[in-house]
Structure formats: C-alpha cells, structure tokens
Design a protein around this motif. Structure first.
Motif, PDB file in Angstrom:
ATOM      1  N   ALA A 138       0.831  -1.214   0.000  1.00 47.07           N
ATOM      2  CA  ALA A 138       0.000   0.000   0.000  1.00 47.07           C
ATOM      3  C   ALA A 138       0.859   1.254   0.000  1.00 47.07           C
ATOM      4  N   TYR A 152      -6.734   4.779   1.033  1.00 50.62           N
ATOM      5  CA  TYR A 152      -7.536   4.031   0.061  1.00 50.62           C
ATOM      6  C   TYR A 152      -6.755   2.839  -0.493  1.00 50.62           C
ATOM      7  N   CYS A 153      -5.457   3.019  -0.678  1.00 51.25           N
ATOM      8  CA  CYS A 153      -4.628   1.887  -1.127  1.00 51.25           C
ATOM      9  C   CYS A 153      -4.667   0.760  -0.100  1.00 51.25           C
ATOM     10  N   ARG A 154      -4.641   1.136   1.189  1.00 54.73           N
ATOM     11  CA  ARG A 154      -4.668   0.111   2.229  1.00 54.73           C
ATOM     12  C   ARG A 154      -6.027  -0.575   2.285  1.00 54.73           C
ATOM     13  N   ILE A 156      -7.942  -1.098  -0.235  1.00 51.12           N
ATOM     14  CA  ILE A 156      -7.997  -1.987  -1.402  1.00 51.12           C
ATOM     15  C   ILE A 156      -7.209  -3.263  -1.147  1.00 51.12           C
ATOM     16  N   THR A 157      -5.951  -3.144  -0.645  1.00 47.95           N
ATOM     17  CA  THR A 157      -5.151  -4.350  -0.397  1.00 47.95           C
ATOM     18  C   THR A 157      -5.798  -5.212   0.689  1.00 47.95           C
ATOM     19  N   GLY A 159      -8.983  -5.257   1.476  1.00 45.28           N
ATOM     20  CA  GLY A 159     -10.218  -5.807   0.924  1.00 45.28           C
ATOM     21  C   GLY A 159      -9.975  -7.007   0.028  1.00 45.28           C
ATOM     22  N   LEU A 160      -8.940  -6.944  -0.801  1.00 44.78           N
ATOM     23  CA  LEU A 160      -8.601  -8.072  -1.672  1.00 44.78           C
ATOM     24  C   LEU A 160      -8.193  -9.292  -0.852  1.00 44.78           C
TER      25      LEU A 160
END
Length: 207
Positions: A138, A152-154, A156-157, A159-160
């Motif tokens: 992230a 937001y990057c964190r 997303i990672t 969440g995936l």
C-alpha cells in the motif's frame, strides 16, 4: 539523536503491533486481512498457515526488493523476529488474566487491538526504517506510484485479502471487516496527528 528516535519508534511500533495480534487472537472475533489471505491460500493447497505465511511473505519480500527496496530495513528485521514473540507473550498473559472472557470483554479487546495496531503501524511507517512486506504494498502504491492516497490503497489491499480468504473458506468475523475498512484511514490519522509531529524535530543539516 534523531536516528535513535527513529529506531526506538520502529521497535516500539513493531512490538506494539505484536501485542495487538495477541489481543486479536484472544478476542477471537476475526483475523486481520493478511492472516485471512494467507489462510485462504493455505486452504487451496490443504497446507498449514505457517508454511504459506513464509512462502507468501517471501514472495512479497522479493517483489518489494525489486520495486522499492527502500521499504526493507531494520524495522523489517525487527518485525520478522519480534512480532510473533510479542503476540505469543500477550496471548499467554491474557490467557492467565482472562481465561474465559465474556463477549463484551472480547469486543473490548478487539477494539483496543485495532486502534493500537493502527498507532503501531503509524510509528514504524513514519520511522522509515523498513516495514513488513505486506505493508509495503500500500505504501508503494500511494507514495511511489501515486495511485491513490494511502488510506484508500490500504483499504484496497486489505479488501482483496479478505475477498481471497472468503472465497477459500476462511471464516470472517467482525474484526476482519473492521480492520479491512478502517485500518488505512486510522493509520493515516495517527501518522498525521501523532507519529509525524513526534519526529518533527529533525537533526540539523550538515554545513
């Protein structure tokens, strides 16, 4: 003095993170996203968590070394050797103090652990002496490639990771959902309002 402050921040952040892992384990209300991901992949191969933790962390470490080795440093080594020890120590301590916690107590442990995990991450991110291979993903997306703000990057990672775990039969809990949605923003808040001001007085530049 400035360098010593960074080392102390990194060490405290990593050890505090380990303590929080032990608290989440005791709360038993859902694992963090990366643990969820590793468990899901291990389920595919009918293997153990510890085996695939080493494999997946190793793969991510190589990826980070290729793309941005700046994120690998003394804190990465501290993370490798002290996080598990701190987690086990906290879990054993809580087993002795709270052998049979109520649901309310478990919920309290979970919330405290999540908040202090974010504080811990903010400390060793800001110390800038290396982070875990997963955390680096992230950070690279946000600060090297400027894809989105870090929070937001964190999300997303995380969440995936949760999605992979869910698809491969990992039981999710409220702790998993909360960490996936709120760790990024809360970590960023602690960086801005606590960790970065703590490190604000830098050593004077050489003349």
């Amino acid at each position: 003095m400035y360098q010593l402050k960074r080392i102390v921040m990194a060490f405290c952040g990593v050890v505090l993170c380990g303590f929080c892992v032990g608290m989440l384990q005791k709360a038993d209300l859902g694992v963090d996203p990366f643990t969820c991901f590793v468990t899901g992949i291990a389920n595919i191969f009918h293997s153990t968590y510890s085996t695939f933790y080493l494999i997946l962390t190793g793969i991510l470490l190589i990826l980070v070394l290729i793309l941005r080795k700046h994120y690998i440093g003394i804190a990465t080594v501290i993370n490798l050797f002290f996080t598990g020890v701190a987690a086990d120590a906290m879990h054993h301590l809580l087993d002795a103090i709270l052998p049979h916690p109520s649901l309310a107590m478990r919920g309290g442990l979970m919330l405290v652990a999540i908040v202090f995990t974010c504080l811990a991450a903010a400390l060793y991110f800001t110390a800038d002496l290396g982070v875990s291979a997963y955390d680096a993903l992230a950070l690279m997306a946000a600060y090297q490639y400027h894809l989105l703000p870090f929070k937001y990057c964190r999300i997303i990672t995380d969440g995936l990771c949760v999605l992979v775990g869910f698809l491969f039969n990992v039981t999710l809990g409220v702790g998993t959902i909360i960490t996936a949605l709120f760790m990024g923003p809360l970590t960023q808040w602690f960086r801005t309002h606590f960790a970065e001001p703590l490190l604000a007085h830098r050593a004077p530049a050489a003349s």
